[in-house]
Design an enzyme around this catalytic site. Structure first.
Site, PDB file in Angstrom:
ATOM      1  CG  HIS A  37      -1.731  -1.118   1.482  1.00 15.89           C
ATOM      2  ND1 HIS A  37      -1.743  -1.959   2.498  1.00 15.89           N
ATOM      3  CD2 HIS A  37      -2.725  -1.526   0.763  1.00 15.89           C
ATOM      4  CE1 HIS A  37      -2.910  -2.631   2.467  1.00 15.89           C
ATOM      5  NE2 HIS A  37      -3.409  -2.666   1.161  1.00 15.89           N
ATOM      6  CD  GLN A  61     -13.335  -6.083  -2.210  1.00  9.88           C
ATOM      7  OE1 GLN A  61     -13.685  -4.835  -2.507  1.00  9.88           O
ATOM      8  NE2 GLN A  61     -12.225  -6.553  -2.356  1.00  9.88           N
TER       9      GLN A  61
HETATM   10  P1  AMP Z   1      -6.177  -3.934  -0.713  1.00  3.49           P
HETATM   11  O1  AMP Z   1      -6.181  -3.131   0.719  1.00  3.49           O
HETATM   12  O2  AMP Z   1      -5.601  -5.470  -0.421  1.00  3.49           O
HETATM   13  O3  AMP Z   1      -7.722  -4.166  -1.296  1.00  3.49           O
HETATM   14  O4  AMP Z   1      -5.194  -3.309  -1.656  1.00  3.49           O
HETATM   15  C1  AMP Z   1      -5.336  -2.140  -1.977  1.00  3.49           C
HETATM   16  C2  AMP Z   1      -4.499  -1.765  -3.177  1.00  3.49           C
HETATM   17  O5  AMP Z   1      -3.224  -1.960  -2.739  1.00  3.49           O
HETATM   18  C3  AMP Z   1      -4.645  -2.506  -4.405  1.00  3.49           C
HETATM   19  O6  AMP Z   1      -4.682  -1.729  -5.675  1.00  3.49           O
HETATM   20  C4  AMP Z   1      -3.926  -3.629  -4.434  1.00  3.49           C
HETATM   21  O7  AMP Z   1      -3.339  -4.350  -5.580  1.00  3.49           O
HETATM   22  C5  AMP Z   1      -2.786  -2.998  -3.559  1.00  3.49           C
HETATM   23  N1  AMP Z   1      -1.734  -4.095  -2.861  1.00  3.49           N
HETATM   24  C6  AMP Z   1      -1.928  -4.710  -2.254  1.00  3.49           C
HETATM   25  N2  AMP Z   1      -0.971  -5.394  -1.941  1.00  3.49           N
HETATM   26  C7  AMP Z   1       0.044  -4.940  -2.770  1.00  3.49           C
HETATM   27  C8  AMP Z   1       1.378  -5.540  -2.934  1.00  3.49           C
HETATM   28  N3  AMP Z   1       1.952  -6.296  -2.307  1.00  3.49           N
HETATM   29  N4  AMP Z   1       2.069  -4.917  -3.828  1.00  3.49           N
HETATM   30  C9  AMP Z   1       1.665  -3.867  -4.680  1.00  3.49           C
HETATM   31  N5  AMP Z   1       0.186  -3.329  -4.521  1.00  3.49           N
HETATM   32  C10 AMP Z   1      -0.373  -3.997  -3.441  1.00  3.49           C
END
Ligand code: AMP
Length: 279
Positions: A37, A61
Site C-alpha cells: 500500500h 466483494q
Molecule cells: P487491498 O487493501 O488489499 O484491497 O489493496 C489495496 C490496493 O493495494 C490494491 O490496489 C492492491 O492491488 C494494492 N496492493 C496490495 N498488496 C500489494 C502489494 N504487495 N504490492 C503492490 N500493491 C499491492
C-alpha cells in the site's frame, strides 16, 4: 490530516481542492496497510497535489463463505502510517454510509471479470467495480493508484474507467514482496509460522512456470502439472486455481508464450493468497 467518515464531507473537501485547481491523487484500500500500500501512497504523493487514501473493507466483494469477519483491521495503526506519508485525507466510511438500507444498483464488467478470481469468487468483481465507482464519485480523483498484485482487479478497473468514460487516470504499480518473495498482503497476518513458510509455494511455482516457458515449454497443461506438484507438497496448501491468460483480454491460453499472464490463488489452510507474473 483529515479523517473523513461522511460522503458529504469528503465531497466538499474534493470540491474545494478542485476549485483551487489542485490535482487529486487517490489510493483505495481495505486497510491494514503494508509496504505494498505504501508504494502506491508514495507514488500518489508525488503525482498529485492532494492525496486521499480510502480505508474500507468492502463487504460486497466477499462471498457468503469468505473471510470478511477475519479480514485484519487496525484503523489507528493505518492512520499513523498515513500521517507519516503526509496523506491529506483518509476517507474511512462506516458500512452504512456506502451501502445504506435498500441499496440496489451494481456495476458489472462482463468480460475481463469472467475467469481467474472472477470464476473462483462469483460476484467479487461486481462488488469491487461498484465500490470503486462509488469511491471515484465521492473523491473525484484525477489519478487513482492500484497494485498489479491484484492484476485482474487492475484490468477490470481500467476497463470500467474506459467503458464508462470516467475522468480519472488509472495507474498500476508492481507487486511489493517480502525479502523471500512472498507478495505482501494484509491476509499474511493470518498465517501461522508454519503456514507462512508454506505460503511461498505459489510464488515458487509461478517462477518455475516462467522458467519452463523460457526453456521452450508451450503446453499450459504440462506447466500446470508441474506447479500442482510443487504446491501439492505443502501439507496445508490447496489450489483454488492456476491459470494462464492473455495479459490484456485475460482469455485463457493453452499454448504459452513469454509475456502471457500466469496467475494463481492458493489456500494455506483458511487463508487465501493470490499472486501472478508475466511469463
Ligand atoms: P487491498 O487493501 O488489499 O484491497 O489493496 C489495496 C490496493 O493495494 C490494491 O490496489 C492492491 O492491488 C494494492 N496492493 C496490495 N498488496 C500489494 C502489494 N504487495 N504490492 C503492490 N500493491 C499491492
Amino acid at each position: 490530516m483529515k479523517v473523513v467518515t461522511a460522503i458529504g464531507e469528503m465531497r466538499s473537501c474534493s470540491r474545494g481542492w478542485k476549485s483551487a485547481g489542485r490535482k487529486i491523487a487517490f489510493v483505495p484500500t481495505m486497510g491494514f496497510l503494508h509496504q505494498g500500500h505504501l508504494s502506491l501512497i508514495r507514488a500518489a504523493r508525488k503525482a498529485g497535489d492532494v492525496l486521499v487514501v480510502s480505508i474500507f473493507v468492502n463487504p460486497s466483494q466477499f462471498g457468503p463463505s469468505e473471510d470478511l469477519e477475519a479480514y485484519p483491521r487496525d484503523l489507528d495503526r493505518d492512520l499513523e502510517f498515513c500521517r507519516e506519508e503526509r496523506v491529506d485525507a483518509v476517507f474511512a466510511p462506516p458500512e452504512e454510509e456506502i451501502y445504506p438500507e435498500g441499496f440496489s444498483t451494481w456495476v458489472e464488467e462482463t468480460e475481463l471479470s469472467r475467469g481467474l478470481c472472477g470464476a473462483a469468487r462469483p460476484g467479487h468483481f461486481r462488488g469491487v467495480a461498484t465500490v470503486v465507482l462509488k469511491l471515484f464519485n465521492i473523491v473525484s480523483p484525477d489519478l487513482a493508484f492500484f497494485g498489479r498484485k491484484d492484476y485482474q482487479q487492475f484490468k477490470v478497473i481500467e476497463k470500467m474507467v474506459r467503458d464508462l468514460d470516467l475522468p480519472v487516470e488509472v495507474v498500476g504499480l508492481p507487486t511489493v514482496r517480502e525479502a523471500d518473495g512472498l507478495a505482501m498482503s494484509s491476509r499474511n497476518k493470518n498465517l501461522s509460522v508454519g503456514e507462512r513458510r508454506q505460503a511461498l509455494c505459489l510464488r515458487r511455482a509461478l517462477l518455475r512456470a516462467r522458467e519452463m516457458v523460457s526453456e521452450g515449454e508451450t503446453r499450459a497443461a504440462a506447466v500446470r502439472q508441474e506447479m500442482e506438484g510443487m504446491i501439492g507438497r505443502e501439507p496445508d496448501a490447496r489450489i483454488d486455481y492456476l491459470e494462464f491468460a492473455d495479459p490484456e483480454t485475460l482469455k485463457p491460453r493453452e499454448n504459452l508464450r513469454p509475456g502471457d499472464l500466469a496467475a494463481g490463488a492458493v489456500f494455506i489452510d483458511t487463508v487465501r493468497l493470490i499472486d501472478n507474473l508475466l511469463l
